[in-house]
Design a protein around this motif. Structure first.
Motif, PDB file in Angstrom:
ATOM      1  N   VAL A  73       8.040  18.413  -1.975  1.00 21.15           N
ATOM      2  CA  VAL A  73       6.689  18.677  -1.482  1.00 21.15           C
ATOM      3  C   VAL A  73       6.660  18.679   0.042  1.00 21.15           C
ATOM      4  O   VAL A  73       6.065  19.571   0.660  1.00 21.15           O
ATOM      5  N   SER A  74       7.301  17.723   0.679  1.00 14.47           N
ATOM      6  CA  SER A  74       7.271  17.674   2.146  1.00 14.47           C
ATOM      7  C   SER A  74       7.998  18.868   2.755  1.00 14.47           C
ATOM      8  O   SER A  74       7.557  19.422   3.771  1.00 14.47           O
ATOM      9  N   GLU A  75       9.090  19.300   2.141  1.00 21.19           N
ATOM     10  CA  GLU A  75       9.824  20.460   2.659  1.00 21.19           C
ATOM     11  C   GLU A  75       9.003  21.743   2.589  1.00 21.19           C
ATOM     12  O   GLU A  75       9.166  22.644   3.422  1.00 21.19           O
ATOM     13  N   LEU A  76       8.108  21.843   1.617  1.00 26.19           N
ATOM     14  CA  LEU A  76       7.267  23.037   1.487  1.00 26.19           C
ATOM     15  C   LEU A  76       6.384  23.263   2.712  1.00 26.19           C
ATOM     16  O   LEU A  76       6.087  24.405   3.062  1.00 26.19           O
ATOM     17  N   VAL A  77       5.947  22.185   3.347  1.00 22.99           N
ATOM     18  CA  VAL A  77       4.956  22.314   4.422  1.00 22.99           C
ATOM     19  C   VAL A  77       5.548  22.271   5.827  1.00 22.99           C
ATOM     20  O   VAL A  77       4.836  22.499   6.804  1.00 22.99           O
ATOM     21  N   ILE A  78       6.819  21.991   5.944  1.00 21.90           N
ATOM     22  CA  ILE A  78       7.435  21.920   7.275  1.00 21.90           C
ATOM     23  C   ILE A  78       7.373  23.278   7.961  1.00 21.90           C
ATOM     24  O   ILE A  78       7.594  24.319   7.346  1.00 21.90           O
ATOM     25  N   SER A  79       7.033  23.251   9.245  1.00 23.46           N
ATOM     26  CA  SER A  79       6.941  24.471  10.043  1.00 23.46           C
ATOM     27  C   SER A  79       7.453  24.177  11.443  1.00 23.46           C
ATOM     28  O   SER A  79       7.174  23.103  11.996  1.00 23.46           O
ATOM     29  N   PRO A  80       8.157  25.124  12.061  1.00 20.54           N
ATOM     30  CA  PRO A  80       8.622  24.899  13.434  1.00 20.54           C
ATOM     31  C   PRO A  80       7.468  24.849  14.440  1.00 20.54           C
ATOM     32  O   PRO A  80       7.672  24.411  15.569  1.00 20.54           O
ATOM     33  N   TYR A  81       6.279  25.223  14.022  1.00 20.52           N
ATOM     34  CA  TYR A  81       5.111  25.218  14.911  1.00 20.52           C
ATOM     35  C   TYR A  81       4.286  23.940  14.777  1.00 20.52           C
ATOM     36  O   TYR A  81       3.260  23.804  15.433  1.00 20.52           O
ATOM     37  N   CYS A  82       4.754  23.031  13.922  1.00 15.95           N
ATOM     38  CA  CYS A  82       3.981  21.821  13.657  1.00 15.95           C
ATOM     39  C   CYS A  82       4.785  20.570  13.990  1.00 15.95           C
ATOM     40  O   CYS A  82       5.959  20.468  13.642  1.00 15.95           O
ATOM     41  N   GLY A  83       4.107  19.638  14.639  1.00 16.16           N
ATOM     42  CA  GLY A  83       4.732  18.365  14.977  1.00 16.16           C
ATOM     43  C   GLY A  83       4.339  17.254  14.036  1.00 16.16           C
ATOM     44  O   GLY A  83       4.732  16.108  14.237  1.00 16.16           O
ATOM     45  N   ALA A  84       3.553  17.582  12.995  1.00 11.93           N
ATOM     46  CA  ALA A  84       3.099  16.540  12.075  1.00 11.93           C
ATOM     47  C   ALA A  84       3.149  17.039  10.637  1.00 11.93           C
ATOM     48  O   ALA A  84       2.731  18.159  10.344  1.00 11.93           O
ATOM     49  N   VAL A  85       3.671  16.193   9.767  1.00 11.13           N
ATOM     50  CA  VAL A  85       3.561  16.372   8.326  1.00 11.13           C
ATOM     51  C   VAL A  85       3.028  15.047   7.797  1.00 11.13           C
ATOM     52  O   VAL A  85       3.661  14.003   7.971  1.00 11.13           O
ATOM     53  N   SER A  86       1.852  15.102   7.185  1.00 11.41           N
ATOM     54  CA  SER A  86       1.261  13.887   6.613  1.00 11.41           C
ATOM     55  C   SER A  86       1.319  13.981   5.102  1.00 11.41           C
ATOM     56  O   SER A  86       1.091  15.042   4.522  1.00 11.41           O
ATOM     57  N   LEU A  87       1.619  12.842   4.476  1.00 11.07           N
ATOM     58  CA  LEU A  87       1.782  12.776   3.025  1.00 11.07           C
ATOM     59  C   LEU A  87       0.892  11.704   2.426  1.00 11.07           C
ATOM     60  O   LEU A  87       0.695  10.643   3.027  1.00 11.07           O
ATOM     61  N   PHE A  88       0.396  11.989   1.218  1.00 10.53           N
ATOM     62  CA  PHE A  88      -0.212  10.960   0.383  1.00 10.53           C
ATOM     63  C   PHE A  88       0.533  10.994  -0.937  1.00 10.53           C
ATOM     64  O   PHE A  88       0.733  12.063  -1.524  1.00 10.53           O
ATOM     65  N   ILE A  89       0.963   9.823  -1.396  1.00 10.36           N
ATOM     66  CA  ILE A  89       1.650   9.705  -2.677  1.00 10.36           C
ATOM     67  C   ILE A  89       0.885   8.686  -3.508  1.00 10.36           C
ATOM     68  O   ILE A  89       0.804   7.510  -3.140  1.00 10.36           O
ATOM     69  N   GLY A  90       0.302   9.146  -4.601  1.00 10.31           N
ATOM     70  CA  GLY A  90      -0.394   8.251  -5.523  1.00 10.31           C
ATOM     71  C   GLY A  90       0.544   7.882  -6.643  1.00 10.31           C
ATOM     72  O   GLY A  90       1.081   8.761  -7.322  1.00 10.31           O
ATOM     73  N   THR A  91       0.794   6.589  -6.839  1.00  5.73           N
ATOM     74  CA  THR A  91       1.757   6.127  -7.840  1.00  5.73           C
ATOM     75  C   THR A  91       1.073   5.284  -8.915  1.00  5.73           C
ATOM     76  O   THR A  91      -0.022   4.754  -8.707  1.00  5.73           O
ATOM     77  N   THR A  92       1.747   5.130 -10.039  1.00  7.10           N
ATOM     78  CA  THR A  92       1.249   4.302 -11.134  1.00  7.10           C
ATOM     79  C   THR A  92       1.566   2.849 -10.836  1.00  7.10           C
ATOM     80  O   THR A  92       2.725   2.494 -10.626  1.00  7.10           O
ATOM     81  N   ARG A  93       0.530   2.024 -10.803  1.00  7.20           N
ATOM     82  CA  ARG A  93       0.751   0.583 -10.598  1.00  7.20           C
ATOM     83  C   ARG A  93       0.775  -0.115 -11.956  1.00  7.20           C
ATOM     84  O   ARG A  93       0.313   0.436 -12.955  1.00  7.20           O
ATOM     85  N   ASN A  94       1.265  -1.335 -11.979  1.00  5.06           N
ATOM     86  CA  ASN A  94       1.488  -2.038 -13.240  1.00  5.06           C
ATOM     87  C   ASN A  94       0.314  -2.893 -13.703  1.00  5.06           C
ATOM     88  O   ASN A  94       0.428  -3.632 -14.675  1.00  5.06           O
ATOM     89  N   ASN A  95      -0.836  -2.786 -13.021  1.00  3.58           N
ATOM     90  CA  ASN A  95      -1.970  -3.629 -13.407  1.00  3.58           C
ATOM     91  C   ASN A  95      -3.282  -2.967 -13.046  1.00  3.58           C
ATOM     92  O   ASN A  95      -3.339  -2.122 -12.147  1.00  3.58           O
ATOM     93  N   PHE A  96      -4.326  -3.355 -13.758  1.00  2.00           N
ATOM     94  CA  PHE A  96      -5.683  -2.933 -13.432  1.00  2.00           C
ATOM     95  C   PHE A  96      -6.631  -3.989 -13.959  1.00  2.00           C
ATOM     96  O   PHE A  96      -6.645  -4.289 -15.159  1.00  2.00           O
ATOM     97  N   GLU A  97      -7.397  -4.599 -13.055  1.00  2.00           N
ATOM     98  CA  GLU A  97      -8.391  -5.624 -13.400  1.00  2.00           C
ATOM     99  C   GLU A  97      -7.826  -6.679 -14.350  1.00  2.00           C
ATOM    100  O   GLU A  97      -8.415  -7.000 -15.376  1.00  2.00           O
ATOM    101  N   GLY A  98      -6.646  -7.186 -14.001  1.00  3.64           N
ATOM    102  CA  GLY A  98      -6.042  -8.265 -14.768  1.00  3.64           C
ATOM    103  C   GLY A  98      -5.308  -7.836 -16.026  1.00  3.64           C
ATOM    104  O   GLY A  98      -4.723  -8.661 -16.712  1.00  3.64           O
ATOM    105  N   LYS A  99      -5.328  -6.545 -16.334  1.00 10.09           N
ATOM    106  CA  LYS A  99      -4.610  -6.053 -17.515  1.00 10.09           C
ATOM    107  C   LYS A  99      -3.275  -5.468 -17.083  1.00 10.09           C
ATOM    108  O   LYS A  99      -3.167  -4.858 -16.028  1.00 10.09           O
ATOM    109  N   ARG A 100      -2.270  -5.648 -17.937  1.00 12.11           N
ATOM    110  CA  ARG A 100      -0.942  -5.090 -17.665  1.00 12.11           C
ATOM    111  C   ARG A 100      -0.924  -3.620 -18.089  1.00 12.11           C
ATOM    112  O   ARG A 100      -1.139  -3.302 -19.261  1.00 12.11           O
ATOM    113  N   VAL A 101      -0.683  -2.736 -17.139  1.00 10.36           N
ATOM    114  CA  VAL A 101      -0.612  -1.303 -17.409  1.00 10.36           C
ATOM    115  C   VAL A 101       0.825  -0.955 -17.793  1.00 10.36           C
ATOM    116  O   VAL A 101       1.776  -1.336 -17.109  1.00 10.36           O
TER     117      VAL A 101
END
Length: 155
Positions: A24-52
């Protein structure tokens, strides 16, 4: 390469396979840009005290892609210097620690790409028809995003 050859592009993908931050990051790289910002949403192992155990995503794919294209169009209106945008969302089962969504944005300077990435994830959660089921040890629950406009309209 002159800048007209590096035309702004959107890379949108909904898939059942594991997502790759490098891809994903390689898709957006450009020689005209000095910034690539990423957001990665991952699965966590808990929610409100419950084991996910894991998450499971379903989507109305054609509508989801249309809505993501609208988000990309909005980003380009709000931040005209943004060069490339990539939004990849996983469907199906997503195990603990794996990515559910990766968003990448390139721009000449960091402020625009950081703001655009935040706008992308917040708007995606509010408008794109992708549904999440949290699987716990002994039960499951379909989750609505707090940002989701259709979930809040009846309250």
């Amino acid at each position: 390469m002159d800048e007209s050859e590096d035309v702004p592009k959107n890379f949108i993908k909904l898939k059942c396979e594991k997502l790759s931050v490098d891809e994903v990051s390689e898709l957006v790289i450009s020689p005209y840009c000095g910034a690539v910002s990423l957001f990665i949403g991952t699965t966590r192992n808990n929610f409100e005290g419950k084991r996910v155990i894991n998450l499971e995503y379903e989507a109305y794919t054609s509508m989801a892609e249309t809505e993501i294209k609208k988000i990309c169009r909005d980003v380009r209106q709000k931040w005209p210097s943004v060069k490339h945008i990539a939004v990849h969302h996983r469907l199906g089962v997503v195990p603990i620690t794996e990515a559910s969504v990766i968003i990448a944005v390139s721009s000449p300077h960091r402020a625009e790409s950081l703001e655009a990435v935040m706008y992308c994830i917040n708007t995606l959660k509010a408008t794109v028809p992708i549904w999440k089921k949290e699987i716990y040890e002994d039960e499951y629950s379909w989750k609505e995003n707090k940002e989701c406009f259709w979930a809040n309209s009846e309250k």
